[in-house]
Design a protein around this motif. Structure first.
Motif, PDB file in Angstrom:
ATOM      1  N   ILE A 139       0.850  -1.204   0.000  1.00 34.51           N
ATOM      2  CA  ILE A 139       0.000   0.000   0.000  1.00 34.51           C
ATOM      3  C   ILE A 139       0.879   1.245   0.000  1.00 34.51           C
ATOM      4  N   ASP A 143      -2.992   5.658  -2.402  1.00 34.97           N
ATOM      5  CA  ASP A 143      -3.958   4.548  -2.470  1.00 34.97           C
ATOM      6  C   ASP A 143      -5.131   4.841  -1.538  1.00 34.97           C
ATOM      7  N   VAL A 145      -7.893   3.247   1.101  1.00 27.84           N
ATOM      8  CA  VAL A 145      -8.041   2.099   2.001  1.00 27.84           C
ATOM      9  C   VAL A 145      -9.360   2.249   2.760  1.00 27.84           C
ATOM     10  N   CYS A 162      -2.818   4.934   7.979  1.00 28.32           N
ATOM     11  CA  CYS A 162      -3.052   5.339   6.584  1.00 28.32           C
ATOM     12  C   CYS A 162      -2.485   6.742   6.378  1.00 28.32           C
ATOM     13  N   ALA A 167      -1.732   7.281   2.541  1.00 30.63           N
ATOM     14  CA  ALA A 167      -2.880   6.611   1.915  1.00 30.63           C
ATOM     15  C   ALA A 167      -4.145   7.334   2.381  1.00 30.63           C
TER      16      ALA A 167
END
Ligand code: PRX
Length: 665
Positions: A139, A143, A145, A162, A167
């Motif tokens: 990841i 990205d 999530v 994250c 992310a």
């Protein structure tokens, strides 16, 4: 129409004013109205200078910004655009080497009452280790999530991890269905889901991971490569080989150092789906810099956070309140906060009061629905009345998510605040990122049921459809005329809908339309929110689109020919969902109607989630429509409320349906 006596009562209620208690104003950051007004003036006269100072004083930037606000592509405003920072570093790393390092960050109380505490230092280590685990699964920055987790320390860790690697998370409330989850996975193009095997609520073990499996199995979720499973309970769950990985497995061998990834200030920290006036939820996109600044600032302004405070926001991380005032704000401000897994009525309706006593909570922030249901419980059972607990640690109370009726406000003020704690009735929305209209505890004289005045820098106003200002006392549409740092940046994948929903051309295209009706008091100019002006309902503080529920109902194609959904007032949940349904097989009555109504409720729970289940379902041979074929929603609202019909019904093709729709199942 409300009765005259009710009107007189509400006028009387609104005339009650509660000036700030000395306990709240002494030593407050913003002490007294003059201090508040000075900040407002500064923000108005030199917005650039004001926000530059706030962003520099309150945030750690890895690359300092040189531009404060970029309006060149309005309404796609950019804040602190050329600066770089990391949200997790601003919540955790920044405290290392300060007295906050060894302070308790989270007091976690599980559904069964077990308590776990974690310091800032240990929380940083766990976030960093989980961030490494995310990276090890491929990841990367940018990205998306999905986080589908209960209220746990791990839920906060998932979000922070994250943020740490850049992310973009999208948290889906644990009460949403497999279908709702699938739609969000697809829209966000998510590469991973972080979930738990089960969640514990009210002594019951409810599946989460199995719902993720069902959601992915509905199709179109090929983007998902990994499902992280936190084993919250010892119960078995089904593993999908090659895709699923437990937290323990993912963390194995991962170090506790993970340098925070610097991102641009406008980098999307998260997408949070919320209901609008169409059938499709909107992915509200928030920034990193502006959002986090607001989360930190409002902890200081609205809650006047002090180092010794124990802060408790009861909202779930699946909603915006749980983002700003659980996962980010309290940490950015270095607070000790309570995170609660369970529900307010388990093992009994004294749970909140018992927890305030046990953890010596000083700032308590909850929703009117919870207060109303606990009032009901306390009135019917002495044993769960708050007087049984020592609530003297409380300093400030907060309310969020829906209008608080003056009766509930007074009960909260007397029975929980013991007439000493200011109540901050915070008005805001998923889109505003944090509080926008709210009292300040050390400054604002309070009026029950009013969110009072805008925060410094928030140019809130009430206008008509053309954007023209309305005088105090006149009801109209709530708008915010100038951009502010934590405002929604766009709707994920749908910039056109963003412009159309929030920045209508008729108002010039740059004024934020909140979607709520409001009125300012004639004397003080205080704001009172009168409710949504679009097809959005507020049920127990949860936002639901009537069109979403209608789409879910008509998706039951074997049974339903047509459906219309409206809200009606409800004593506890604020609003209740009422569905008007025409069946393909003809109108049912009595036992059959009850059975089909339950079948439809179960269906809506499966399509959206249990929170969207209609409380009343009414069946008709058809629905009342105008000559041009439009459903007469105003008439439906009157029927749902049980009011006398005052609308013109002479155009109805089938007047008998009024009687049919009179019966709710
Ligand atoms: O109608 C307003 C109501 O909740 C809506 C926003 O819902 P949501 O995006 O889910 O965010 C809820 C938590 C911030 C608003 O458009 N609302 C929120 N706070 C208040 C409120 N209505 C009246 N008074 C409030 N304090």
């Amino acid at each position: 129409m409300s009765s005259p006596s009710k009107n007189i009562e509400s006028v009387l209620v609104e005339s009650r004013v509660f000036p700030p208690d000395a306990r709240a104003s002494t030593g407050a950051r913003i002490a007294g109205m003059a201090a508040y007004e000075a900040l407002c003036k500064e923000a108005e006269q030199d917005p650039d200078g004001f926000w530059t100072r706030q962003a520099r004083d309150n945030m750690v930037w890895t690359k300092p910004f040189t531009r404060t606000l970029d309006e060149s592509n309005a309404p796609f405003y950019k804040w602190f655009d050329d600066g770089e920072l990391n949200a997790s570093a601003n919540c955790l790393d920044k405290h290392i080497g300060t007295p906050v390092e060894h302070k308790t960050a989270i007091i976690f109380e599980a559904d069964d009452g077990a308590v776990t505490e974690i310091t800032y230092k240990d929380l940083l280590a766990r976030v960093a280790q989980f961030a490494n685990a995310l990276k090890a699964q491929g990841i990367q920055k940018g990205d998306r999530v999905i986080v589908y987790m209960p209220m746990t320390i791990e839920g906060v860790i998932a979000m922070q991890a994250c943020a740490r690697i850049g992310a973009t998370h999208s948290v889906v409330f644990g009460g949403f269905s497999a279908k709702a989850l699938q739609e969000r996975i697809i829209d966000a193009g998510a590469v991973a889901v972080i979930t738990s095997n089960f969640q514990m609520r009210g002594g019951k073990e409810l599946p989460l991971k199995a719902i993720v499996d069902d959601g992915i199995a509905l199709g179109g979720c090929e983007s998902i490569k990994t499902v992280f499973v936190h084993e919250r309970t010892l119960s078995d769950w089904k593993r999908v080989e090659g895709r699923d990985i437990t937290f323990a497995e993912a963390l194995e061998g991962q170090g506790i150092d993970c340098p925070p990834e610097p991102v641009g200030a406008e980098h999307p920290l998260f997408i949070l789906y919320t209901s609008g006036s169409t059938g499709k939820p909107k992915g509200v996109q928030h920034s990193t810099g502006g959002y986090l600044l607001w989360a930190k600032l409002t902890m200081d302004w609205t809650f006047d956070l002090r180092p010794e405070d124990v802060f408790w926001c009861t909202a779930d991380i699946g909603w915006i309140t749980g983002h700003t005032y659980v996962a980010y704000g309290p940490l950015a401000a270095g607070a000790t906060q309570v995170v609660f897994e369970g529900i307010p009525t388990f093992p009994n309706a004294g749970r909140f009061w018992q927890m305030i006593e046990k953890h010596k909570v000083s700032i308590f922030y909850t929703a009117p629905t919870a207060i109303r249901s606990l009032i009901k419980a306390a009135e019917s059972d002495e044993k769960v009345h708050p007087k049984n607990w020592d609530l003297s640690s409380l300093r400030i109370l907060g309310s969020v998510g829906e209008p608080i009726n003056p009766e509930a406000w007074m009960w909260y003020h007397r029975n929980i605040g013991h007439e000493k704690c200011p109540i901050v009735d915070t008005f805001w929305q998923t889109e505003t990122g944090g509080h926008v209209i709210t009292p300040l505890p050390g400054a604002t004289p309070l009026v029950p049921g009013s969110c009072t005045l805008p925060l410094p820098g928030i140019a809130a106003a009430i206008v008509d459809e053309t954007g023209k200002d309305l005088p105090n006392g006149a009801g109209g549409m709530l708008v915010i005329k100038r951009p502010w740092p934590s405002m929604i940046r766009t709707i994920w994948n749908d910039p056109e809908r963003f412009k159309k929903s929030y920045f209508p051309e008729e108002m010039g295209g740059t004024i934020y339309l909140a979607g709520d009706g409001a009125v300012r008091s004639a004397d003080r100019g205080y704001f009172r929110i009168t409710g949504r002006i679009d097809d959005v309902l507020n049920v127990s503080g949860h936002r639901l689109g009537t069109m979403e529920i209608e789409s879910a109902l008509v998706a039951k194609t074997d049974l339903v020919a047509e459906a219309a959904v409206v809200g009606r007032p409800d004593d506890v949940s604020g609003e209740a969902v009422c569905a008007f349904v025409v069946l393909k097989r003809g109108r049912p009555t009595d036992a059959e109607a009850r059975q089909i109504a339950n079948e439809l409720r179960a269906w809506v729970a499966k399509e959206i989630g249990p929170i969207a289940k209609p409380k009343d379902i009414r069946f008709g041979d058809n629905l009342p429509k105008t000559r041009s074929g439009k459903i007469m929603r105003r008439l439906l609202r009157s029927i749902a409320k049980g009011e006398a019909i005052t609308q013109d019904t002479s155009t109805l093709e089938n007047p008998a349906i009024l009687e049919q729709l009179g019966q709710a199942y």
